[in-house]
Design a protein around this motif. Structure first.
Motif, PDB file in Angstrom:
ATOM      1  N   GLY A  88      -7.270   6.636   3.942  1.00 47.74           N
ATOM      2  CA  GLY A  88      -7.594   5.335   4.396  1.00 47.74           C
ATOM      3  C   GLY A  88      -6.234   4.247   4.826  1.00 47.74           C
ATOM      4  N   LEU A  89      -5.178   4.426   4.829  1.00 46.44           N
ATOM      5  CA  LEU A  89      -4.968   4.483   5.364  1.00 46.44           C
ATOM      6  C   LEU A  89      -3.933   4.265   7.044  1.00 46.44           C
ATOM      7  CD1 LEU A  89      -0.726   2.851   5.454  1.00 46.44           C
ATOM      8  CD2 LEU A  89      -0.393   5.521   5.504  1.00 46.44           C
TER       9      LEU A  89
ATOM     10  N   ALA B  52       2.262   2.539  -3.391  1.00 46.35           N
ATOM     11  CA  ALA B  52       0.924   3.630  -3.933  1.00 46.35           C
ATOM     12  C   ALA B  52       0.363   5.382  -3.052  1.00 46.35           C
ATOM     13  CB  ALA B  52      -0.233   2.825  -4.112  1.00 46.35           C
TER      14      ALA B  52
ATOM     15  N   SER C 157      -2.190  11.084  -2.639  1.00 50.12           N
ATOM     16  CA  SER C 157      -3.327  11.704  -1.791  1.00 50.12           C
ATOM     17  C   SER C 157      -4.181  12.024  -0.785  1.00 50.12           C
ATOM     18  CB  SER C 157      -4.300  11.280  -3.480  1.00 50.12           C
ATOM     19  OG  SER C 157      -5.326   9.771  -2.766  1.00 50.12           O
TER      20      SER C 157
ATOM     21  N   LEU D 149       3.364   7.595  -3.770  1.00 50.04           N
ATOM     22  CA  LEU D 149       3.094   7.984  -5.393  1.00 50.04           C
ATOM     23  C   LEU D 149       1.846   8.815  -5.977  1.00 50.04           C
ATOM     24  CD1 LEU D 149       3.747   4.291  -7.574  1.00 50.04           C
ATOM     25  CD2 LEU D 149       3.892   6.822  -8.200  1.00 50.04           C
ATOM     26  N   LEU D 150       0.774   8.452  -5.341  1.00 44.59           N
ATOM     27  CA  LEU D 150      -0.340   9.171  -5.291  1.00 44.59           C
ATOM     28  C   LEU D 150      -0.469  10.178  -4.686  1.00 44.59           C
ATOM     29  CD1 LEU D 150      -2.617   6.121  -5.824  1.00 44.59           C
ATOM     30  CD2 LEU D 150      -1.515   7.333  -7.725  1.00 44.59           C
TER      31      LEU D 150
ATOM     32  N   VAL E 282       0.284  -1.336   0.014  1.00 41.70           N
ATOM     33  CA  VAL E 282       0.391   0.109  -0.037  1.00 41.70           C
ATOM     34  C   VAL E 282       0.687   1.192   0.138  1.00 41.70           C
ATOM     35  CG1 VAL E 282      -1.699   1.002   1.120  1.00 41.70           C
ATOM     36  CG2 VAL E 282      -1.614  -1.294   1.008  1.00 41.70           C
TER      37      VAL E 282
ATOM     38  N   PRO F 219      -7.262  11.485   0.716  1.00 43.13           N
ATOM     39  CA  PRO F 219      -8.193  10.249   0.943  1.00 43.13           C
ATOM     40  C   PRO F 219      -7.366   9.547   1.069  1.00 43.13           C
ATOM     41  CG  PRO F 219      -8.827  11.557  -1.677  1.00 43.13           C
ATOM     42  CD  PRO F 219      -7.195  11.917  -1.134  1.00 43.13           C
ATOM     43  N   LEU F 220      -6.419   8.909   0.426  1.00 48.95           N
ATOM     44  CA  LEU F 220      -5.746   7.311   0.919  1.00 48.95           C
ATOM     45  C   LEU F 220      -4.923   7.493   1.768  1.00 48.95           C
ATOM     46  CD1 LEU F 220      -5.249   5.488  -1.469  1.00 48.95           C
ATOM     47  CD2 LEU F 220      -3.396   5.646  -2.023  1.00 48.95           C
TER      48      LEU F 220
END
Lengths: 739, 209
Positions: free
Chosen positions: B24-25, B12, B18, B15-16, B9, B20-21
């Motif tokens: 999420g984490l 990612a 973001s 990289l992203l 994860v 929201p991510l």
């Protein structure tokens, strides 16, 4: 800046793609978040499965079986008690909440608790009781064994049900794992794609950046170069002395250079937007030229012209205008660019030249006219002098009278020759001579010509010889009259400059006698005084003779050879002269003639016989009384008594009332001229049309055709001589008979 | 796989990058902090802390000669340098109590299914008494024939208790007694997969190797 255009759409595309990538990233993240929560829950379950100790159920069964065995074997109470404790412990353990993970459902846990309850309340009391004595203990033992058995079965059932649940959960966990793997792969693929896309975008972005930068740099460089170029052009344009003007499509001034302002006196801000034609032109400006400029402008064509322009002060100046259309890159007409060069001085010089040329031409014209008039005016009285002296010589005269008369006659002839020469030369100069291309006999021509000199030769004691090659065909095509004129001139010269010896004429054919075009060489050789070699080229020029003093000695105009050469060359031939002083001169005339298959019309030779014309009815139309007298006397000499009228009208009337064989018609007469009269006569219905011979002092070439076209049959040039008249009458008879 | 998942994860996330991510984490980590936390607090305990758990002082100290048990033998230790019956060190409850006891409450989900307070000597003390603390492995055996190997380091590094009482009461065999190993369930983040099997109860003997 135009170079940088076109980067916009690409930038936008890149931005949109970047945004899409971000959106995909967020979507993947969101999916991952949701998925991960779900996955985490499943994983907790899996973890529980891992941590669960499924042995407990097996162990409780084991302890139950061991206790049952102990009871059946009636083991020591201590052992049974211990076994019972083991069972209790395991039963308790198997009913713990944690067994939910093992059994897989809360229902089974509750069942396990119920079983525990059964153990504690229904079975264990029997076990304990069985340790006592007596029947009750024995019964209790049996009940305990039976209870334990059932419990064991219950646990077996529980274990089986639990196992099924566990398997399902394991399968679910496995599925979760598979899902997770799938998610993971998908994520990896997405991440890889995003990664690749990211790299691609980075590369493309970098490339675009580099390219844009390069473009910007090159554009900047171009701009700099353009700027320098513009500065340079601007300097050139401002430095030039030519007036430059730029206009729009409609001709409105948009720009002029300093030279334009200097030359015209207009400043750019005064004339911007105005049409150049509205303020530069004036009354002397050619409307035609302006129209041409407008027309060229309307068609978008370049034009180069000259016209008068006016300065702001109203002063005229001449310019050479070089007007070019300006086209846009797309090829559309955008305007015009004009270069005005001041040519005022040149224009003035040209004006002067033109005026001078016009004056000269007018003068030449006047001279020619004067010559023609003079020749006519001179010939008319000369006609009378020659005619009358001719007649006078036919009368009875004593020796002295005859001598005077002959001298007068010769002087008249000499004067006539002079006039003829002058006339011929002026005609040659004006290029107005015309040449016939009629069949003629070379033999006859030579014979006639030499006959003219026979008397002279005899008088001077010179031998006159003629030799003609038999190859020369009887008939050739050419202008016999002109050829005769040349020959007379050349032979006359030879006779003139030869005091003793001979003059010989040779006629030869060069080349094949069978061809269609025949080259004839006439060679006139004399044994005269000769001409120095260095003077020969001059001979063929006007008014030059072998020796300037010879004019006085030999007379003549000196135009002879010049005229001859012009005539010969005009007929396509050449004339050359070779000479040695004291030995003689040879003139070679080379002519090319077309062969004539039929015989030329036989012209009776005057020398042969004088025809009898006494029977002929001749009408003479002549207004001049002296000339009337001359002609009438001459006709009387050959036996003709003519009818005389004074003008054309009378002549026409005479023809209508009486029949005439021949009419001698003066051309210029009052009331009605000869040509008109001839046309009327020709239009008149007569039994036999008369043979009409024009008598004219208009000896200029071209007249002959005019006469013939009007209906004349022949013409005789004034001054009329007896021979000429007689010849004309001979021809009229022959022509009449032939006609 | 459970442990490696965040490592997939994270790249990612990096990289992203973001928000929201990142949120999420946070969600992911919350569900997995049992595993993550374990490493963070391992080995945090020490003598001072264990001293706080102590409820009775020792009267019998390591190195002291150990008399033969006078009461019922509840634990046999083999493989140590100190013995009292043959090559074994047999201990009754009184002797264990005299080693000095500690007490702490644990979530006894595995055995009794609830929260309980246990007391008893530290296994470390028992091993020291037996002169077996130089060994590496304790081969433990239960009355019900359950066998499990426990590393000696569990005893030396953790407050591993040889519980003799639960909630102040003696433990019968039916109640997982008379002795059992109790590990702390708070503060050490012990992995249940590894440690649950070491919660041996109805302990009969320890053989140190």
């Amino acid at each position: 800046m135009r170079l940088l255009r076109g980067q916009g759409p690409r930038g936008v595309a890149l931005g949109v793609l970047g945004f899409l990538m971000l959106a995909v990233s967020v979507a993947v993240s969101a999916d991952l978040v949701v998925g991960s929560r779900d996955t985490a829950r499943r994983i907790d379950e899996t973890q529980a499965l891992i941590e669960a100790d499924p042995r407990t159920l097996g162990q409780v069964q084991r302890e139950l079986l061991r206790l049952e065995l102990l009871l059946r074997e009636r083991a020591r109470p201590a052992d049974v008690r211990l076994g019972e404790q083991f069972v209790t412990q395991r039963v308790r353990e198997s009913a713990l909440p944690k067994q939910r993970d093992v059994l897989g459902s809360q229902a089974l846990v509750q069942e396990a608790q119920e079983v525990e309850d059964r153990w504690l309340t229904q079975v264990r009391p029997y076990v304990r009781e069985s340790l006592g004595k007596g029947d009750r203990a024995a019964d209790a033992r049996l009940a305990a064994i039976e209870g334990i058995s059932r419990l064991e079965e219950d646990y077996n059932t529980l274990a089986a049900a639990g196992e099924i649940n566990r398997r399902q959960q394991a399968a679910a966990a496995s599925e979760t794992t598979a899902d997770m793997l799938w998610d993971m792969r998908r994520m990896l693929v997405l991440l890889s794609l995003l990664f690749i896309a990211g790299i691609a975008f980075t590369v493309i972005g970098a490339w675009l950046l580099v390219r844009t930068n390069r473009h910007r740099l090159s554009a900047l460089r171009n701009l700099e170069e353009l700027n320098e170029e513009l500065t340079f052009y601007s300097r050139v344009v401002q430095a030039t002395d030519s007036a430059l003007v730029a206009t729009d499509r409609m001709g409105h001034v948009t720009w002029v250079n300093e030279a334009f302002e200097r030359t015209t006196g207009y400043r750019l801000d005064e004339i911007r937007g105005r049409r150049a034609a509205d303020f530069l032109t004036g009354e002397t400006t050619s409307r035609e030229v302006l129209r041409q400029i407008d027309e060229a402008g309307a068609r978008g064509l370049p034009i180069r012209t000259e016209l008068a322009q006016y300065t702001a002060d109203g002063e005229e100046f001449w310019v050479s205008l070089d007007l070019s259309p300006l086209h846009s890159d797309a090829g559309e007409l955008e305007g015009f660019f004009g270069v005005l060069t001041d040519i005022t001085e040149r224009h003035e010089a040209e004006e002067l030249l033109t005026a001078a040329r016009q004056a000269a031409e007018a003068s030449a014209q006047e001279k020619a006219g004067f010559l023609a008039t003079m020749s006519h005016e001179i010939r008319t009285p000369l006609n009378a002098v020659l005619g009358l002296t001719d007649l006078l010589l036919l009368t009875e005269l004593d020796e002295e009278q005859r001598d005077y008369t002959e001298t007068a006659h010769q002087s008249g002839n000499h004067l006539l020759a002079l006039v003829n020469d002058v006339l011929d030369y002026s005609a040659l100069e004006a290029g107005r001579l015309e040449y016939a291309n009629q069949p003629f006999s070379m033999a006859q021509l030579l014979d006639e010509t030499l006959t003219m000199f026979v008397a002279n030769a005899e008088a001077k004691g010179i031998e006159l010889r003629l030799r003609q090659s038999p190859d020369v065909p009887p008939a050739l095509r050419g202008d016999a009259m002109r050829l005769r004129q040349v020959l007379v001139n050349v032979v006359g010269n030879a006779m003139k400059f030869t005091e003793q010896g001979s003059v010989s004429v040779d006629c030869d054919l060069v080349g094949s006698p069978w061809g269609h075009r025949l080259e004839v060489v006439l060679r006139v050789t004399d044994t005269g005084i000769g001409i120095p070699r260095w003077r020969i080229p001059d001979l063929f020029r006007s008014f030059v003779r072998g020796d300037a003093s010879s004019t006085r000695q030999y007379g003549g105009t000196g135009l002879g050879l010049a005229i001859s050469r012009r005539l010969v060359e005009a007929m396509g031939g050449t004339i050359d002269l070779e000479s040695e002083v004291g030995v003689g001169t040879t003139v070679t005339i080379r002519m090319v003639h077309d062969r004539v298959e039929e015989e030329p019309p036989p012209v009776p030779r005057a020398a042969q016989a004088v025809l009898d014309h006494s029977e002929r009815r001749v009408l003479v139309a002549e207004d001049d009384v002296v000339n009337q007298k001359v002609v009438v006397r001459m006709l009387g000499r050959i036996g003709i008594v003519p009818t005389v009228v004074e003008n054309g009208r009378e002549a026409v009337e005479a023809v209508r009332t009486g029949a005439f064989d021949t009419i001698l018609m003066d051309v210029e007469m009052p009331v009605m001229d000869g040509l008109r009269a001839v046309r009327l006569i020709r239009d008149t219905d007569l039994p036999v049309q008369p043979w009409i011979v024009a008598l004219t002092a208009n000896a200029l070439s071209g007249d002959r055709d005019r006469f013939l076209a009007a209906g004349m049959d022949d013409y005789v040039s004034k001054p009329v001589t007896l021979d000429a008249l007689s010849g004309a009458l001979d021809r009229s008879r022959v022509g009449h008979v032939a006609g | 796989m459970l442990l490696t998942r965040p490592s997939y994860v994270r790249p990612a996330l990096a990289l992203l990058a973001s928000v929201p991510l990142l949120l999420g984490l946070v969600g992911c980590s919350a569900s997995g902090d049992d595993a993550v936390g374990a490493v963070a607090v391992a080995g945090a305990g020490g003598d001072d802390e264990q001293a706080d758990l102590r409820v009775s002082e020792a009267t019998l100290h390591p190195g002291d000669p150990v008399p033969r048990p006078s009461g019922k033998v509840v634990l046999v230790v083999r493989g140590g340098t100190t013995t009292n019956v043959g090559d074994e060190l047999r201990l009754d409850l009184a002797q264990l109590d005299s080693l000095g006891t500690v007490e702490y409450a644990v979530d006894d989900d595995l055995a009794t299914g609830g929260r309980a307070t246990f007391s008893g000597p530290l296994v470390r003390t028992v091993l020291e008494l037996a002169g077996a603390d130089e060994g590496t492995t304790m081969r433990t055996e239960a009355l019900n024939d359950y066998l499990v190997d426990v590393p000696v380091t569990d005893a030396t590094e953790l407050p591993l208790m040889l519980a003799t009482r639960m909630n102040g009461k003696r433990m019968s065999v039916a109640n997982y007694g008379p002795t059992r190993f109790v590990y702390p369930t708070e503060g050490y983040g012990l992995d249940p997969v590894t440690y649950d099997p070491r919660w041996i109860w109805q302990l009969r003997s320890i053989e140190v190797e």
